[in-house]
Design a protein around this motif. Structure first.
Motif, mmCIF file in Angstrom:
data_model
loop_
_atom_site.group_PDB
_atom_site.id
_atom_site.type_symbol
_atom_site.label_atom_id
_atom_site.label_comp_id
_atom_site.label_asym_id
_atom_site.label_seq_id
_atom_site.Cartn_x
_atom_site.Cartn_y
_atom_site.Cartn_z
ATOM 1 N N GLU A 86 1.038 -1.378 0.032
ATOM 2 C CA GLU A 86 -0.026 0.061 0.065
ATOM 3 C C GLU A 86 1.044 1.144 0.227
ATOM 4 O O GLU A 86 2.167 1.294 0.165
ATOM 5 N N GLY A 87 0.245 2.318 -0.250
ATOM 6 C CA GLY A 87 1.040 3.724 -0.060
ATOM 7 C C GLY A 87 1.687 4.267 -1.109
ATOM 8 O O GLY A 87 1.137 3.803 -2.279
ATOM 9 N N ARG A 88 2.460 5.079 -1.037
ATOM 10 C CA ARG A 88 3.069 5.899 -1.938
ATOM 11 C C ARG A 88 4.363 4.951 -3.018
ATOM 12 O O ARG A 88 4.906 4.157 -2.411
ATOM 13 N N ALA A 89 4.247 5.555 -4.133
ATOM 14 C CA ALA A 89 5.054 4.739 -5.241
ATOM 15 C C ALA A 89 6.734 4.998 -4.741
ATOM 16 O O ALA A 89 7.393 3.936 -5.071
ATOM 17 N N ILE A 90 7.057 5.937 -4.034
ATOM 18 C CA ILE A 90 8.603 6.329 -3.873
ATOM 19 C C ILE A 90 8.736 5.025 -2.422
ATOM 20 O O ILE A 90 10.015 4.738 -2.576
ATOM 21 N N ASP A 91 7.715 4.850 -1.904
ATOM 22 C CA ASP A 91 8.099 3.626 -0.779
ATOM 23 C C ASP A 91 8.259 2.365 -1.211
ATOM 24 O O ASP A 91 9.080 1.432 -0.864
ATOM 25 N N ARG A 92 7.322 2.060 -2.218
ATOM 26 C CA ARG A 92 7.332 0.982 -3.169
ATOM 27 C C ARG A 92 8.686 0.610 -3.774
ATOM 28 O O ARG A 92 9.248 -0.061 -3.657
ATOM 29 N N VAL A 142 8.911 4.458 -10.925
ATOM 30 C CA VAL A 142 9.858 5.948 -10.968
ATOM 31 C C VAL A 142 8.890 6.791 -11.520
ATOM 32 O O VAL A 142 8.482 8.028 -11.047
ATOM 33 N N GLU A 143 8.244 6.493 -12.429
ATOM 34 C CA GLU A 143 7.232 7.327 -13.169
ATOM 35 C C GLU A 143 5.956 7.814 -12.184
ATOM 36 O O GLU A 143 5.762 9.007 -12.091
ATOM 37 N N GLN A 144 5.522 6.727 -11.586
ATOM 38 C CA GLN A 144 4.369 7.215 -10.752
ATOM 39 C C GLN A 144 4.740 7.864 -9.421
ATOM 40 O O GLN A 144 4.075 8.634 -9.266
ATOM 41 N N ALA A 145 6.037 7.683 -8.960
ATOM 42 C CA ALA A 145 6.358 8.228 -7.823
ATOM 43 C C ALA A 145 6.716 10.016 -8.196
ATOM 44 O O ALA A 145 6.470 10.751 -7.587
ATOM 45 N N GLU A 146 7.227 9.967 -9.642
ATOM 46 C CA GLU A 146 7.414 11.156 -9.912
ATOM 47 C C GLU A 146 5.924 11.874 -10.016
ATOM 48 O O GLU A 146 5.939 13.319 -9.929
ATOM 49 N N PHE B 195 24.790 12.990 -6.221
ATOM 50 C CA PHE B 195 25.073 14.168 -5.326
ATOM 51 C C PHE B 195 23.679 14.381 -4.422
ATOM 52 O O PHE B 195 23.691 14.883 -3.342
ATOM 53 N N ASP B 196 22.540 14.621 -5.083
ATOM 54 C CA ASP B 196 21.355 14.985 -4.230
ATOM 55 C C ASP B 196 20.176 13.895 -4.265
ATOM 56 O O ASP B 196 19.043 14.292 -3.730
ATOM 57 N N GLY B 197 20.336 13.069 -4.936
ATOM 58 C CA GLY B 197 19.470 11.820 -5.024
ATOM 59 C C GLY B 197 18.176 11.888 -5.581
ATOM 60 O O GLY B 197 18.168 13.095 -6.347
ATOM 61 N N LEU B 198 17.338 10.784 -6.021
ATOM 62 C CA LEU B 198 16.284 10.785 -6.691
ATOM 63 C C LEU B 198 15.042 11.594 -5.946
ATOM 64 O O LEU B 198 13.983 12.098 -6.575
ATOM 65 N N ARG B 199 15.218 11.637 -4.960
ATOM 66 C CA ARG B 199 13.931 11.998 -3.782
ATOM 67 C C ARG B 199 13.640 13.511 -4.061
ATOM 68 O O ARG B 199 14.624 14.244 -4.169
ATOM 69 N N GLN B 200 12.529 13.962 -4.364
ATOM 70 C CA GLN B 200 12.085 15.283 -4.399
ATOM 71 C C GLN B 200 12.326 16.257 -3.335
ATOM 72 O O GLN B 200 12.949 17.242 -3.063
ATOM 73 N N ASP B 201 11.323 15.962 -2.429
ATOM 74 C CA ASP B 201 11.288 16.649 -0.967
ATOM 75 C C ASP B 201 11.872 15.845 -0.012
ATOM 76 O O ASP B 201 10.919 14.619 0.422
#
Lengths: 204, 204
Positions: A86-92, A142-146, B195-201
């Protein structure tokens, strides 16, 4: 020295089952290259006849298929587990990166072989196709997380996913389980660099 | 079709100089593996006799040495340029990562060959030793940048530098100069992720 230690009886000499035969074959493939290794080479290294090998597998190709599937199945199980979260794509995505590092550590020789496959035979082409399928799953995540605003939008999602898994896959070049850091610490290091970068203080 | 186009005269047929011979040899080594390629194979692919090859180089080993040095010299020039820079270590590190991506793009077949060297011959062991020397330079830079407070201290500098250059080196697996993104855009993407990673916030 205690010479009275009892070793369990083994059939034949040295006595391979499919599992231990596969382990040696993969080691030799990784050392000499799959192409350059003949069944003759394997038989010499194993210390058994070629027909003893053919008792377990029908061909060198089948050894390769079994070996790369060991790696691919691990990666796809990791992808399935991530997809079921469940949850956000970045966590998956982070979960998938983390468990891929574990697959890599636990099945290092198999993943090493997989990543060197070049596509000269049907078995190799199938392995490459499955790798591409896995890459697509990662790229979709990655696309979903973006889209959810959690991945930087200034790098193409396909490029981001290739870089991140390039980083994961590069572990095969230097990571050695014995004497090295544990899988958890390694996965932590990979996630820190990949998700938050090596820079300590960044201007926002 | 214009059949009247004039082609420049060439000595011999097909007429290789050391440079073009090396380019074909490296292509074949990358396709088939260095070990698995014989001078016979090269002569067939080049369409010239083995003695025509020996006119340029004394052995297959010498072809390998010339090829991997092409990659290594590029990387060491990049390291020298970074070392000569004023300012903070993290900026020198970023410069080195960026210019290494350029070396990789411009000398892709040579770097690909270098990264597959396994250490079976003296030439290969020398290449591996030079690679280790380069890795040490990178690791020293990361350590220095960490001492200056610019690199996250929660990952070992040696691991950080391996992960970052793992990411850089993994480009050989998928990047193709033709039709792909340019070297500058690629270097930007690599530096952003590393250097800054893929994470946005990120929560700080």
């Amino acid at each position: 020295m205690n010479t009275a230690r009892i070793t369990p009886p083994r059939r034949g000499r040295p006595g391979y089952d499919l599992e231990s035969l596969l382990a040696v074959a993969v080691k030799v493939f990784n050392e000499r290259g799959y192409e350059a290794t003949s069944m003759e080479d394997l038989s010499r290294r194993l210390g058994i006849t070629k027909s003893a090998i053919y008792y377990h597998v029908s061909s060198k190709d089948e050894l390769l298929r079994l070996a790369v599937d060991r790696a691919l199945n691990g990666l796809f199980e990791a992808a399935d587990a991530a997809a079921a979260m469940e949850g956000r794509a970045i966590d998956r995505l982070e979960h998938l990166v983390r468990s891929s590092v574990h697959v890599l550590v636990e099945r290092l020789p198999f993943v090493t072989l997989l990543l060197r496959v070049r596509g000269n035979t049907a078995v190799e082409r199938r392995a490459l196709a499955r790798r591409r399928e896995f890459d697509r799953l990662v790229s979709d995540l990655v696309e979903q997380a973006e889209a959810e605003g959690d991945v930087r939008p200034d790098v193409d999602p396909a490029v981001t996913s290739r870089l991140v898994f390039g980083l994961v896959n590069s572990l095969i070049e230097w990571y050695r389980p014995r004497g090295g850091m544990g899988a958890d610490a390694l996965a932590d290091a990979v996630c820190k660099i990949a998700f938050d970068g090596l820079r300590q203080d960044r201007p926002t």
